[in-house]
Scaffold this active site. Structure first.
Site, short mmCIF file in Angstrom:
data_model
loop_
_atom_site.label_atom_id
_atom_site.label_comp_id
_atom_site.label_asym_id
_atom_site.label_seq_id
_atom_site.Cartn_x
_atom_site.Cartn_y
_atom_site.Cartn_z
N HIS A 97 0.70 -1.52 -0.41
CA HIS A 97 -0.40 -0.24 -0.05
C HIS A 97 1.01 1.51 -0.23
CE1 HIS A 97 -3.41 -2.82 1.14
NE2 HIS A 97 -4.14 -1.82 0.59
N GLY A 154 -0.52 -2.44 -6.11
CA GLY A 154 -1.36 -3.50 -5.05
C GLY A 154 -2.90 -3.39 -5.76
N HIS A 200 -11.64 -7.01 -6.07
CA HIS A 200 -11.52 -6.54 -4.99
C HIS A 200 -12.23 -5.24 -5.66
CE1 HIS A 200 -10.32 -2.95 -2.05
NE2 HIS A 200 -10.44 -4.13 -0.88
N GLU A 223 -13.74 -8.83 -0.43
CA GLU A 223 -14.42 -7.64 -0.90
C GLU A 223 -14.62 -7.67 -1.90
OE1 GLU A 223 -12.57 -5.27 3.09
OE2 GLU A 223 -11.41 -5.74 1.13
N GLU A 233 -19.28 -2.55 0.50
CA GLU A 233 -18.20 -0.97 0.75
C GLU A 233 -18.91 0.01 0.18
OE1 GLU A 233 -14.51 -1.94 0.67
OE2 GLU A 233 -13.79 -0.25 1.88
N CYS A 286 -11.15 2.58 6.03
CA CYS A 286 -10.89 3.29 4.46
C CYS A 286 -12.54 4.39 4.60
CB CYS A 286 -10.79 2.53 3.58
SG CYS A 286 -11.64 0.80 4.13
N CYS A 287 -13.47 3.91 4.99
CA CYS A 287 -14.44 4.64 4.88
C CYS A 287 -15.18 5.57 6.07
CB CYS A 287 -16.11 3.17 5.19
SG CYS A 287 -15.83 2.07 3.36
O1 FUB Z 1 -6.82 -1.10 1.20
C1 FUB Z 1 -7.39 -0.57 1.32
C2 FUB Z 1 -8.17 -0.21 1.73
O2 FUB Z 1 -9.02 -1.07 2.96
C3 FUB Z 1 -9.69 -0.69 0.71
O3 FUB Z 1 -9.96 -0.26 -0.40
C4 FUB Z 1 -10.81 -1.28 1.37
O4 FUB Z 1 -11.18 -1.64 0.28
C5 FUB Z 1 -10.47 -1.90 2.66
O5 FUB Z 1 -10.01 -3.53 2.22
ZN ZN Z 2 -14.18 2.09 2.72
#
Ligand code: FUB
Ligand code: ZN
Length: 642
Positions: A140, A192, A267, A319, A335, A415-416
């Site tokens: 990441h 990734g 994903h 996901e 999500e 993240c959301c």
């Molecule tokens: O991997 C980063 C964020 O965390 C993703 O976009 C979400 O789905 C969660 O897994």
């Molecule tokens: Zn999220």
């Protein structure tokens, strides 16, 4: 070639209406609350530590003692970045010196966490710098960099301050030097988790630095050229984050080069962030092949893999997108970030091709899944957005663990929540667009828009609860000025009047194009009747079901409104749907519906030989985005009907 662009950040101002109220909530409650969380000061919330991580990374660079080290997900940095981006958008709508100072101070902390060569990531800086760029599959680094680049562009545009932008230009140049070196193993690498691609395109538009366009283009083009890149990379390293095994390329959309892809796979957040960047690049570079790939992927999502709520990614496993028509209600993943990403993708498709099919989906995702992602008080959040919740099963049964009946305060993987904050506070960017000649209204947000093209238009509306949208033309660029208003496909009828008389317009791809002069008043009247939606028979989970909507809002039924049991209810589709009066005190202000239906009377046996009786009843429904705000409660969007 792009047909239209999003409006400038500063073009929109608003004091009133549904969107403005949400933006006030973001400013008054959500941003302060999230800042407390990011500083580990919100009681009862999951620990974040993200700001401390940046402080500690700064210390690590000075070889000082880093007492409490790094805490959180490998992508923890991105929570602070998204929060900062949300602050930037909010400052445009509601200038606030105190909030700006807090953001400036955080930017200082972030700047101090940047290494001399431009590298910026707290996980690697605190834990082990030698691991940099060795695990793109899980690591990441590019994802976090992308989010900070987005924050930097937004903060610069909002405030004119370029400290963070300079930090991220240096960072992007560093990434350019690492990944554009033809002799390096990393020349065939790609992220990734797509994100940096779309961010680099923003950086290019903000700074005009061609390296950023080149690098975005490179990352998009190289993806899937070597579908085994993550496995090759894994063979070279001795460490991992989650010990995940690279799959056949589905999960991270790298099974094939992007131009050859047709099905939305893997994903779902990764997918839509990638597709957004592909659409942006296709528009910027006039790349027909890439545009066609985007159209195929768009259709794969919206015609076969999307919920009525604009939720995407139906399975918890990875996901991810499942296969066509596999759209279960009770185990849905959906999500919040994925629907936000879908809005990004839709908005970029609209820039290439003004067509209501894109804006309709953008609206569906926003008013349903994205808004459901946040509690009405702004302090709790859903990550997963199911279309059916039965307490006792939801969150409990092994198969339903991820579908929670209540929004938590925060998440270990958070993240959301800040994603919702940045989306709502930048809503106008999705609502309005423009080119030299035409101003576009894709979504209806009450407020004033000073289009860059010289047109100035005020929109007055109580949408999505009332369906009159008035536009006052305060100024125009010249005689040929034009306004294009989306006519949503859910609106079975509509009228347009100009200055009190039947308006003349050209209807093209779901947009009414109207020539405008200074002083004109245009009134759009959309269909305010609730309507039934019947699913395709190809969706096994929805067979024999119906949903109820009004305008862009999908409605749901909760047991709190319906005798504490909604499982025994069924809808009479030959009956009436009554629109009840708007109630200011219900769910922060909403219009409930009262639907003719039946209650099924059955004995208590698990199975019975007796045919159940149906007695007539009324069913109360409220908008899906408001569900779960009145305690633990059954909820359903789809109902059987008679
Ligand atoms: O991997 C980063 C964020 O965390 C993703 O976009 C979400 O789905 C969660 O897994
Ligand atoms: Zn999220």
């Amino acid at each position: 070639m792009k047909i239209q662009n999003q409006i400038n950040l500063k073009s929109f101002s608003s004091q009133d209406g549904f969107i403005s109220n949400y933006q006030k909530l973001i400013k008054d409650v959500v941003l302060p609350y999230q800042y407390q969380v990011l500083n580990d000061n919100a009681e009862g919330a999951e620990k974040s530590h993200v700001i401390k991580n940046f402080i500690n990374a700064g210390k690590a660079l000075l070889n000082l003692d880093v007492d409490d080290g790094f805490y959180g997900m490998v992508f923890q940095d991105s929570d602070a970045a998204k929060w900062l981006e949300a602050v930037a958008y909010s400052l445009v709508v509601f200038p606030d010196k105190e909030l700006e100072k807090i953001a400036d101070d955080l930017i200082c902390i972030i700047k101090n966490a940047q290494d001399k060569d431009g590298y910026l990531n707290t996980y690697y800086t605190i834990k082990d710098s030698d691991k940099r760029w060795t695990n793109l599959h899980e690591g990441h680094e590019l994802y976090c960099a992308g989010h900070m680049m987005e924050a930097a562009c937004a903060y610069y545009e909002a405030t004119g301050k370029d400290t963070l932008l300079e930090v991220m230009e240096k960072n992007a140049e560093h990434i350019f030097s690492v990944f554009m070196n033809k002799d390096s193993f990393l020349f065939q690498a790609y992220p990734g988790h797509p994100e940096v691609e779309l961010a680099l395109l923003k950086m290019y538009k903000t700074t005009k630095n061609k390296h950023f366009l080149e690098l975005a283009e490179h990352f998009i083009n190289v993806r899937g050229e070597n579908p085994h890149f993550f496995a090759d990379e894994k063979a070279k390293r001795t460490w991992s984050v989650w010990n995940s095994i690279p799959d056949n390329g589905e999960y991270a959309q790298n099974a094939k080069p992007v131009r050859e892809q047709s099905d939305a796979t893997g994903h779902s957040v990764r997918a839509v962030y990638l597709y957004d960047s592909m659409a942006d690049l296709a528009g910027l570079t006039d790349d027909e092949e890439l545009k066609n790939a985007c159209k195929r992927l768009w259709h794969s999502i919206t015609q076969k893999r999307m919920y009525i709520t604009g939720g995407i990614g139906s399975t918890v496993h990875g996901e991810a997108f499942s296969v066509d028509y596999d759209l279960p209600n009770d185990t849905a993943y959906c999500e919040t970030c994925a629907s936000i990403g879908l809005m990004f993708f839709a908005s970029k498709m609209l820039e290439m091709d003004v067509n209501n099919e894109y804006a309709d989906v953008m609206e569906k995702a926003f008013y349903n899944t994205v808004l459901a992602g946040m509690q009405l008080d702004g302090k709790k959040f859903f990550y997963v957005n199911p279309l059916e919740i039965i307490p006792g099963i939801a969150g409990v049964a092994q198969t339903h663990k991820h579908d929670l009946p209540q929004r938590p305060q925060w998440y270990a993987c958070a993240c959301c929540p800040p994603n919702v904050a940045r989306l709502i506070s930048s809503f106008a960017q999705y609502a309005y667009g423009e080119n030299d000649k035409t101003s576009f209204c894709h979504l209806y947000a009450d407020g004033k828009i000073n289009f860059n093209n010289g047109n100035q238009i005020v929109c007055k509306t109580k949408y999505p609860y009332e369906f009159d949208v008035k536009f006052e033309v305060c100024d125009v660029k010249n005689q040929n000025s034009e306004f294009a208003i989306r006519i949503p496909s859910w609106s079975k009828k509509f009228t347009i009047t100009k200055n009190g008389k039947k308006g003349t317009y050209e209807l093209k791809n779901g947009y009414a194009y109207i020539s405008i002069c200074k002083g004109d008043e245009i009134l759009l009247k959309l269909d305010s009747n609730p309507y039934f939606v019947y699913p395709s028979t190809k969706i096994p989970d929805l067979s024999g079901n119906v949903a109820i909507c009004r305008g862009p809002l999908v409605y749901c039924m909760e047991s709190v409104d319906n005798y504490e049991d909604i499982l025994s209810l069924c809808v009479n589709t030959n009956g009436k749907i009554k629109v009840l009066p708007f109630e200011q005190d219900l769910l922060s202000g909403t219009t409930p519906l009262l639907i003719d239906g039946y209650k099924i009377i059955q004995d208590e046996d698990l199975y019975s030989f007796e045919k159940p009786k149906f007695i007539k009843t009324k069913i109360k429904a409220v908008p899906y985005y408001t569900w779960g705000n009145r305690g633990i409660n059954q909820m359903k969007v789809w109902f059987s009907y008679k």
